[in-house]
Design a protein around this motif. Structure first.
Motif, mmCIF file in Angstrom:
data_model
loop_
_atom_site.group_PDB
_atom_site.id
_atom_site.type_symbol
_atom_site.label_atom_id
_atom_site.label_comp_id
_atom_site.label_asym_id
_atom_site.label_seq_id
_atom_site.Cartn_x
_atom_site.Cartn_y
_atom_site.Cartn_z
ATOM 1 N N GLU A 1 0.856 -1.189 0.000
ATOM 2 C CA GLU A 1 0.000 0.000 0.000
ATOM 3 C C GLU A 1 0.888 1.233 0.000
ATOM 4 O OE1 GLU A 1 -3.394 0.924 -0.129
ATOM 5 O OE2 GLU A 1 -2.324 2.844 -0.157
ATOM 6 N N HIS B 1 -18.607 7.988 3.848
ATOM 7 C CA HIS B 1 -18.876 6.658 3.299
ATOM 8 C C HIS B 1 -20.040 6.006 4.033
ATOM 9 C CE1 HIS B 1 -15.260 7.054 1.004
ATOM 10 N NE2 HIS B 1 -15.387 5.829 0.511
ATOM 11 N N MET C 1 -18.837 0.607 -2.166
ATOM 12 C CA MET C 1 -18.084 -0.396 -1.411
ATOM 13 C C MET C 1 -18.620 -1.801 -1.638
ATOM 14 S SD MET C 1 -17.445 1.624 2.171
ATOM 15 C CE MET C 1 -19.053 2.413 2.266
ATOM 16 N N LEU D 1 -17.264 2.534 -8.172
ATOM 17 C CA LEU D 1 -17.802 1.366 -7.473
ATOM 18 C C LEU D 1 -18.146 1.767 -6.055
ATOM 19 C CD1 LEU D 1 -15.120 -1.378 -8.349
ATOM 20 C CD2 LEU D 1 -17.366 -1.093 -9.407
HETATM 21 P P1 FAD Z 1 -9.489 2.169 -3.187
HETATM 22 O O1 FAD Z 1 -10.222 2.271 -1.919
HETATM 23 O O2 FAD Z 1 -9.164 3.415 -3.920
HETATM 24 O O3 FAD Z 1 -8.124 1.398 -2.886
HETATM 25 C C1 FAD Z 1 -7.040 1.356 -3.799
HETATM 26 C C2 FAD Z 1 -5.752 1.397 -3.004
HETATM 27 O O4 FAD Z 1 -4.646 1.153 -3.864
HETATM 28 C C3 FAD Z 1 -5.503 2.758 -2.349
HETATM 29 O O5 FAD Z 1 -5.321 2.599 -0.958
HETATM 30 C C4 FAD Z 1 -4.241 3.246 -3.048
HETATM 31 O O6 FAD Z 1 -3.407 4.024 -2.205
HETATM 32 C C5 FAD Z 1 -3.571 1.945 -3.437
HETATM 33 N N1 FAD Z 1 -2.612 2.099 -4.535
HETATM 34 C C6 FAD Z 1 -2.820 2.745 -5.715
HETATM 35 N N2 FAD Z 1 -1.690 2.715 -6.463
HETATM 36 C C7 FAD Z 1 -0.757 2.029 -5.738
HETATM 37 C C8 FAD Z 1 0.605 1.689 -5.974
HETATM 38 N N3 FAD Z 1 1.260 2.049 -7.094
HETATM 39 N N4 FAD Z 1 1.272 0.974 -5.026
HETATM 40 C C9 FAD Z 1 0.653 0.618 -3.871
HETATM 41 N N5 FAD Z 1 -0.649 0.929 -3.602
HETATM 42 C C10 FAD Z 1 -1.338 1.624 -4.520
HETATM 43 N N6 FAD Z 1 -19.005 3.766 -1.466
HETATM 44 C C11 FAD Z 1 -20.121 3.421 -0.792
HETATM 45 O O7 FAD Z 1 -20.510 2.255 -0.803
HETATM 46 N N7 FAD Z 1 -20.830 4.362 -0.079
HETATM 47 C C12 FAD Z 1 -20.444 5.661 -0.015
HETATM 48 O O8 FAD Z 1 -21.105 6.472 0.634
HETATM 49 C C13 FAD Z 1 -19.269 6.043 -0.720
HETATM 50 N N8 FAD Z 1 -18.859 7.318 -0.699
HETATM 51 C C14 FAD Z 1 -17.754 7.669 -1.403
HETATM 52 C C15 FAD Z 1 -17.346 8.993 -1.371
HETATM 53 C C16 FAD Z 1 -16.234 9.387 -2.076
HETATM 54 C C17 FAD Z 1 -15.799 10.820 -2.034
HETATM 55 C C18 FAD Z 1 -15.524 8.440 -2.860
HETATM 56 C C19 FAD Z 1 -14.353 8.857 -3.672
HETATM 57 C C20 FAD Z 1 -15.919 7.119 -2.873
HETATM 58 C C21 FAD Z 1 -17.035 6.718 -2.155
HETATM 59 N N9 FAD Z 1 -17.440 5.393 -2.135
HETATM 60 C C22 FAD Z 1 -18.565 5.041 -1.441
HETATM 61 C C23 FAD Z 1 -16.716 4.360 -2.905
HETATM 62 C C24 FAD Z 1 -15.618 3.624 -2.118
HETATM 63 O O9 FAD Z 1 -14.617 4.518 -1.729
HETATM 64 C C25 FAD Z 1 -15.053 2.530 -3.037
HETATM 65 O O10 FAD Z 1 -16.049 1.558 -3.244
HETATM 66 C C26 FAD Z 1 -13.843 1.822 -2.510
HETATM 67 O O11 FAD Z 1 -12.843 2.745 -2.207
HETATM 68 C C27 FAD Z 1 -13.331 0.871 -3.562
HETATM 69 O O12 FAD Z 1 -12.234 0.147 -3.091
HETATM 70 P P2 FAD Z 1 -11.012 -0.171 -4.031
HETATM 71 O O13 FAD Z 1 -10.189 -1.159 -3.295
HETATM 72 O O14 FAD Z 1 -11.472 -0.524 -5.386
HETATM 73 O O15 FAD Z 1 -10.236 1.222 -4.221
#
Ligand code: FAD
Ligand code: NA
Length: 383
Positions: free
Chosen positions: A32, A59, A364, A362
């Motif tokens: 991470e 969230h 959560m 997406l």
């Molecule tokens: P992420 O959570 O973005 O995780 C990806 C991870 O990869 C990050 O920690 C990043 O640092 C890491 N990473 C990237 N590149 C690298 C690299 N080169 N090396 C190492 N690590 C790296 N969902 C809901 O269900 N309800 C809500 O109310 C809601 N509100 C939201 C509000 C906002 C403002 C946003 C932006 C999103 C919201 N979401 C909500 C969506 C929720 O955040 C996502 O569903 C969730 O983050 C998806 O998880 P993920 O693992 O795909 O991505």
């Protein structure tokens, strides 16, 4: 190296894969880039007040998927929080999503559902959805000029930092209007907030002897051993970072919107009486204000009664240095994404997932659900 699987990114997608793989006996390392796990769902207690603040925007968990609901309940219980949002327009407070209460308050009337529907239909007749030339005309064609201008036009323009007539009609297919008094924000079967907070939930997912999480490690940093250059082709990799970054932007940059947050601790017990207040008017620079204590009314004995934490939210186009939050999804973006999908097919045993790895918004429950699918389809595992 004693690893069976490398997961890049510790958001819900990466942690779900890691948890399933670990439970199936595989040794997993999660790297991470940030200093904490959890991706954008990460939260922490504001130090002065102890109030849980969602670091990357509010969230709210909700789902109608029984598999996902059963899975997430292995790691946390949920409160009975029900999300509702209000909107301050022209010095008056209205309930969202736009519903019969909003309509009757706005038009100072007592319309029945059928009367309100007929009124909106008449007002919407000013333009036709099929021939609307931009967001403004399309919005009017959908809900009529008065409601569109009050609740959607400037709010959306602020989200995109673009004048309404310059926005494409493609950014909306429908605008939510309800002809009853239901102002629950989500329609899902299950809804709630993790009882002990998001970070406790995320940490429980990673809490397995087969999982090692390494923070502050960037997959593209070749000075550390767990890099793209060192490991692609050596072992299975689940990559949840930005797909364009993986290929060094060979097919161009995919565009995103980002958010800026302005946090403040106030010496008042209750600032706005509700978790989220929208500000749809053009003369207010932010789009909404979150007041975090209201997400957890059950913590009222723990949280201070003379202080509160608020966060103003501003929205704009992201540069490469900003956190990418919402895909813009122009036709160029869609073409770029298709090209990246082709490139991804050629990467031996690299599995692209999550919101950044697939360039899509997406929730959560969708990130978790799609990780469970990848685990079944690409790795032959069970949920
Ligand atoms: P992420 O959570 O973005 O995780 C990806 C991870 O990869 C990050 O920690 C990043 O640092 C890491 N990473 C990237 N590149 C690298 C690299 N080169 N090396 C190492 N690590 C790296 N969902 C809901 O269900 N309800 C809500 O109310 C809601 N509100 C939201 C509000 C906002 C403002 C946003 C932006 C999103 C919201 N979401 C909500 C969506 C929720 O955040 C996502 O569903 C969730 O983050 C998806 O998880 P993920 O693992 O795909 O991505
Ligand atoms: Na691949």
């Amino acid at each position: 190296m004693n690893i069976d699987l490398l997961v890049v990114g510790s958001g819900f997608f990466g942690l779900t894969i890691a948890e399933r793989a670990a439970a199936a006996g595989r040794k997993v390392t999660v790297i991470e880039r940030r200093h904490h796990i959890g991706g954008n769902a990460y939260s922490e207690n504001e130090p002065e007040t102890g109030i849980e603040v969602h670091r990357y925007g509010a969230h709210l968990f909700h789902t109608s998927n029984p598999t996902v609901w059963e899975y997430v309940n292995r790691f946390t219980t949920f409160t009975n929080y029900v999300h509702r949002v209000y909107s301050t327009h022209n010095g008056q407070v209205y309930a969202l999503p736009v519903n019969l209460h909003t309509i009757n308050q706005f038009f100072q009337a007592a319309y029945t559902p059928d009367e309100a529907r007929a009124l909106v239909k008449e007002q919407a007749g000013e333009f036709d959805v099929k021939t609307a030339r931009n967001f403004e005309e399309k919005g009017i064609a959908l809900v009529g000029r008065p409601l569109f201008e009050a609740f959607f036009r400037d709010y959306t323009a602020k989200q995109w930092q673009t004048e309404p007539h310059k926005l494409s009609g493609d950014i909306v297919s429908r605008l939510p209007v309800r002809y009853n008094y239901d102002n629950r924000y989500f329609n899902d079967t299950w809804e709630g907030l993790p009882t002990d907070g998001y970070t406790a939930w995320l940490e429980r997912m990673a809490d397995h002897p087969n999982i090692e999480v390494k923070l502050n490690v960037d997959f593209f940093d070749e000075s550390q051993p767990l890099s793209k250059k060192a490991l692609v082709g050596q072992l299975p990799i689940v990559y949840t970072g930005p797909v364009d970054r993986y290929f060094d932007y060979a097919e161009g940059e995919l565009s995103w919107r980002t958010l800026d947050f302005e946090e403040e601790v106030l010496n008042v017990g209750d600032f706005q009486g509700t978790p989220v207040m929208n500000y749809p008017d053009a003369d207010v620079p932010f789009t909404r204000i979150h007041e975090f204590k209201h997400f957890h009314p059950e913590r009222k004995d723990v949280y201070p009664d003379d202080k509160t934490v608020i966060m103003r939210e501003y929205s704009r186009f992201a540069t490469r240095e900003d956190e990418p939050y919402y895909p813009v999804n122009t036709s160029e973006d869609r073409a770029g994404l298709l090209a990246y999908r082709e490139l991804a097919k050629g990467e031996k045993d690299v599995h692209f997932g999550g919101r950044l790895g697939t360039y899509q918004y997406l929730d959560m429950h969708m990130a978790i659900g799609s990780a469970l699918s990848m685990w079944r389809n690409d790795f032959g595992g069970d949920a």
